[in-house]
Design an enzyme around this catalytic site. Structure first.
Site, short mmCIF file in Angstrom:
data_model
loop_
_atom_site.label_atom_id
_atom_site.label_comp_id
_atom_site.label_asym_id
_atom_site.label_seq_id
_atom_site.Cartn_x
_atom_site.Cartn_y
_atom_site.Cartn_z
N ASP A 173 38.57 25.03 76.32
CA ASP A 173 37.43 25.27 75.77
C ASP A 173 37.00 23.87 74.94
O ASP A 173 37.57 22.73 75.20
CB ASP A 173 37.77 26.27 74.52
CG ASP A 173 36.68 27.25 74.09
OD1 ASP A 173 35.42 26.82 74.17
OD2 ASP A 173 37.05 28.37 73.76
N ASP A 228 28.44 31.75 74.08
CA ASP A 228 28.90 32.95 74.53
C ASP A 228 28.20 34.13 74.80
O ASP A 228 27.03 34.03 74.08
CB ASP A 228 29.98 33.38 73.28
CG ASP A 228 30.96 32.35 73.17
OD1 ASP A 228 31.92 32.53 72.27
OD2 ASP A 228 31.25 31.50 73.93
#
Length: 670
Positions: A173, A228
């Site tokens: 990430d 997202d």
């Protein structure tokens, strides 16, 4: 990025989101992708898009994420046939570790969640013939507010731990990255993984911030192209539009990643989930299940386990589908397949049924007398003379695989069922509807009959013939009907089904259905009314529900705040979140829509949106892109003669983060 608990904080940790990727109406892109701009990793991994599971979308950081769940998912992969369908990775997301490293700087698995450690879980997953994935961030901490340790500065140590545990996949990430250059951070981890000597698929999750598709194909095997995903139609649609233009960058070993699947999480209909799965597959996207398979419905397993659709995603040629046309929410996306066929998605973005059509030539197929058309959701084959078309339900996708085939005529002719429009019905008043049955094939459809069924108590009357002895290539059986809902029928949507049957030249009986909805409406009141007080036909929103007379708030209904634009508070209006569409029945009796529009003040510096007003199929007002820094913009639209008015908010081309949009003081004059 990931997984902070609200969309309001996502992607704001490290600068601006990528812009300029929105596919708008009218976009036309060549049907064949260009070659990749840089070489892929030459390690033989991820030659087709990775398939598997990730827990985040269903569990976040809640206690049910633990080794029992993970091992249970592996069992389900085997027991439910998902392994046989191609799914192989069982991936852990954030919250698997303790917040602090040990005295030697090593990562420590949470002993409550994973009492036997990660290696034991990996061993169990491997015993099922599957692979294990893990998660960390290219920063000092991961994205969760608990502050779990990230990999920045610990790349080689962490990579070796992962290899020693038997990890096969790393999602890396982008949170808390301390401003270090993204390419440098991800290259360091690539080298650390390589140094372990263990094959580990490397998933770059930097959210498209630095356009990784332009530089990462020799660093990672896949890279996130967007922020997202959320479990709603607007979010899925926004991400789709950002990922579609990047087809030229995808290929074996290097894939565009528009984020995980939401199929089965409950925020969309099964029709919308089939679209989600179809479109991710035609985009050659990684297929990572994000729902809790322990409680999944048969419909969810049916979508996720459709081997014919999975074969599109996993085609070894590795081409991502390209947009052929995208007018008026009618999308045609075509993907070249290794065997020379084309997979074609006919995708209806809009809130009502639409006919979507293309041709074999337009999607790149050679000329032929006839083509085989395989419907990948119906699992049926037909012949077509070259037309590829269907009346596609609202938010639906028809997915077909088409090939030039000298044996095509052994299949029955493709027959398209169609509607004049989705009917709007006032109770006790007959409403007209015209249905069509059209032969698209090279052969004749014989003994054609059609029927229409609806809710109990509705009167459905045919005003013209419902049968034909033969319908030849390109010809249509057109039937006029009236629908009458009983007096007192409440407003809302009601299911109807158009059915048709016919015989192929071989004598086989073929049947088809077209489900659709009729909407019971009431005439709009005379005079001027606040739209926040009127019933709508439908409302779709990018995050949470559309709110009446408050801002959008968060994900729950009724959690909005006073609508506020430029410091001015408005008692009336609609609070939405891009991508959004609210439809009102105006019954050709209204003249004007007015509003003050903008990004709600609650978003601070965030939010980029554009407002549109549509009268039936015509855009009658638009604002262009608005930001939070801009004052409220007045908008007025002439909607005279329109049957339906649509209020649309798009994401301004940069994804849907912080896109709280207000139709303040919105009024309709009739």
């Amino acid at each position: 990025m990931r997984h902070l608990h609200t969309r309001t904080t996502r992607r704001r940790l490290v600068g601006a989101v990528v812009t300029g990727l929105l596919c708008t109406g009218g976009l036309t892109v060549p049907a064949v992708a260009q070659d990749p701009v840089s070489p892929a990793l030459a390690d033989g991994q991820a030659l087709t898009p990775p398939m598997g599971f990730n827990n985040w979308n269903s569990t976040n950081c809640r206690p049910e994420f633990n080794e029992s769940m993970v091992e249970g998912i592996a069992d389900i992969f085997v027991d439910k046939g998902l392994k046989a369908a191609g799914y192989q990775y069982v991936n852990l997301d954030d919250c698997w570790a303790l917040p602090n490293r040990d005295a030697d700087g090593k990562l420590v698995p949470d002993p409550v969640r994973f009492p036997h450690g990660i290696k034991a879980v990996a061993d169990y997953v491997h015993s099922k013939g599957l692979k294990l994935g893990i998660y960390t961030s290219a920063g000092t901490k991961t994205c969760n507010s608990a502050g779990f340790p990230g990999g920045l500065g610990h790349e080689y140590s962490d990579a070796q731990q992962f290899a020693d545990w038997g990890v096969d996949y790393l999602k890396y990430d982008n949170c808390n990255n301390q401003g270090v250059d993204a390419r440098t951070r991800y290259t360091t981890m690539r080298d650390a993984l390589k140094a372990t000597g263990r094959p580990i698929v490397f998933s770059i999750c930097e959210w498209g911030e630095n356009k990784p598709w332009e530089w990462a194909s020799d660093i990672g095997h896949l890279w996130r192209t967007t922020g997202d995903i959320s479990d709603n139609w607007g979010s899925m649609l926004s991400i789709l539009k950002q990922n579609l233009p990047l087809a030229q960058y995808a290929g074996p070993g290097h894939w565009n990643d528009p984020d995980m699947l939401e199929v089965g999480n409950g925020g969309m209909t099964d029709t919308e989930y089939r679209s989600h799965f179809s479109l991710w597959s035609i985009m050659a996207a990684p297929l990572l299940i994000g729902s809790d398979l322990r409680t999944a419905t048969p419909a969810t397993f049916g979508i996720l386990g459709n081997k014919e659709v999975i074969a599109v995603d996993q085609d070894p040629l590795g081409k991502q589908g390209n947009v052929v046309t995208s007018e008026g929410g009618r999308w045609v996306v075509a993907k070249e397949m290794k065997d020379g066929s084309r997979t074609v998605a006919l995708f209806n973005e809009s809130g009502s049924p639409q006919r979507i059509a293309t041709t074999a030539a337009a999607v790149g197929l050679p000329g032929a007398r006839a083509y085989t058309l395989r419907d990948l959701w119906q699992h049926r084959s037909y012949n077509t003379a070259g037309t590829i078309s269907a009346t596609v339900p609202a938010h639906g996708t028809v997915l077909v695989r088409v090939s030039a085939d000298r044996h095509a005529l052994v299949n029955p002719p493709a027959v398209e069922l169609g509607l004049s429009d989705a009917p709007l019905v006032q109770a006790a008043t007959p409403a007209p509807l015209t249905t069509t049955v059209t032969d698209l094939g090279r052969t004749t459809a014989g003994h054609v009959s059609t029927g229409l069924t609806g809710p109990a108590g509705w009167k459905i009357r045919a005003l013209s013939p419902t049968t034909a002895r033969a319908v030849r290539t390109g010809r249509t059986l057109r039937t006029k009907w009236t629908l009458t809902a009983p007096a007192g029928t409440p407003t809302g949507s009601y299911d109807l089904t158009l059915r048709a049957s016919y015989r192929s030249p071989s004598g086989a009986r073929v049947t088809g259905t077209l489900p659709f909805t009729a909407t019971v409406v009431v005439a709009p009141p005379a005079g001027t009314s606040y739209l926040g007080d009127l019933p709508w036909l439908s409302a779709a929103n990018g995050y949470g529900p559309v709110e009446r007379n408050t801002s959008n708030g968060e994900s729950a209904a009724g959690d909005g705040h006073p609508i506020t634009l430029g410091g001015v508070v408005y008692p009336k209006g609609l609070g939405v979140h891009a991508e959004s569409e609210v439809r009102y029945y105006t019954g050709k009796a209204c003249e004007k829509v007015t509003a003050d529009v903008g990004v709600d003040d609650e978003k601070g510096a965030g939010g980029t949106v554009a407002f549109e007003i549509w009268a039936d199929g015509t855009k009658v007002a638009s604002t262009g892109v608005l930001t939070n820094a801009m004052p409220a913009q007045p908008v007025t639209a002439d909607v005279t003669g329109a049957q339906v008015v649509r209020l649309v908010v798009t994401d301004g081309g940069d994804g849907i983060d912080s896109d709280h949009a207000d139709w303040a003081d919105a009024r309709l004059t009739c």
